[in-house]
Design an enzyme around this catalytic site. Sequence first.
Site: not given
Length: 382
Positions: A291, A335
């Site tokens: 991430y 995102y």
Amino acid sequence: MIGKAGTAIAGIGATEFSKASGRSELRLAAEAVRAALDDAGLRPADVDGMVTFTMDTSPEITVAQVVGMGELTFFSRVHYGGGAACATILQAAMAVATGAARVVVCYRAFNERSGRRFGSGVRGREPSAEGVAMGWTLPFGLLTPASWAAMAARRYLHRYGARPEAFGEVAVAARRYAATNPAAYFHGRPLTLREHRSSRWIVEPLRLLDCCQETDGGQALVVTSLERARDLRRPPVVVAAVAQGAGRAQEQMTGFYRGDPACPPEIPVVARRLWRDSGVRPEEVDVGILYDHFTPYVLMQAEGYGLCGPGEGPDLVTGGRLPINTHGGQLGEAYLHGMNGVAEAVRQLRGTAANQVPGARRALVTSGTGVPTSGMVLTADG
């Protein structure tokens, strides 16, 4: 243990990733869910479970109604923003393993560029117990996620004697993959270290290109039993292990006094369970989906999950021993609170990724850290 129960990801689907979707978040969610079901070869009527994020504005029952599903026997939401990505799969896998549902769709959809922009930080919050912790940092100007991450980033540089260029290498690597991924927002637009160094400061030591982009879009995944997945349209990807974790004295990106900020303590909570439950060792991972809301956290996760030693994250990124964020990550592709990263791991293990790792059989996927987090080990079937 979920992996021993035989669950799998059977379908993935997404909208395009943009800066102005021109449609509602509900429509984005519905489009992504339909695409995932089509990928799996399932009908809306086959779905009896739904999981999303607490931050999502499209309720499970509303998405079910719009898509044309029938009765639901399981629905759930996971908190803590990007820390929830792999945890949505955990919720779905538990539902399937226990018989609470047979086919569960996990989804996330938002207009995070054209609508609410999370990067703008603390604005108009209602009073809450979570806000109490922020009250100790807001008066000193720590108002945005970038400012909170900068504290941990500065500590990382100090602890290991590293330079900010180490963060730039993460951004360059992500954009290199994004440049050859047609689905990525930055497709065809690689990045150089000089361009990274020339980008403006956001909060030192973080520059603009150390921060993930903001995106409009939706992503969905279908979870069912491994046995059923083997009869569907696509090769199943096995959920070998999935876990959540919160460290002692956990806060949401502002826990600067709970040990060393350069080593977020929620990571080992998840890592221990993943390696134990999956039987996979860190050195056996073929691709890492880490991430990347901010570049420093990619290095911290690589080290915290045991992919390399403490302080060796920059060498792992530049050395190329382990392909990381082959879709371009949230820095380069989109995102979507990490859900697009889960989809990339599925593509890698199916053998259909734009930047395919030859012979990929095992993938580590992580979720947002600095907050209560989650992670997952996925493996190819057979």
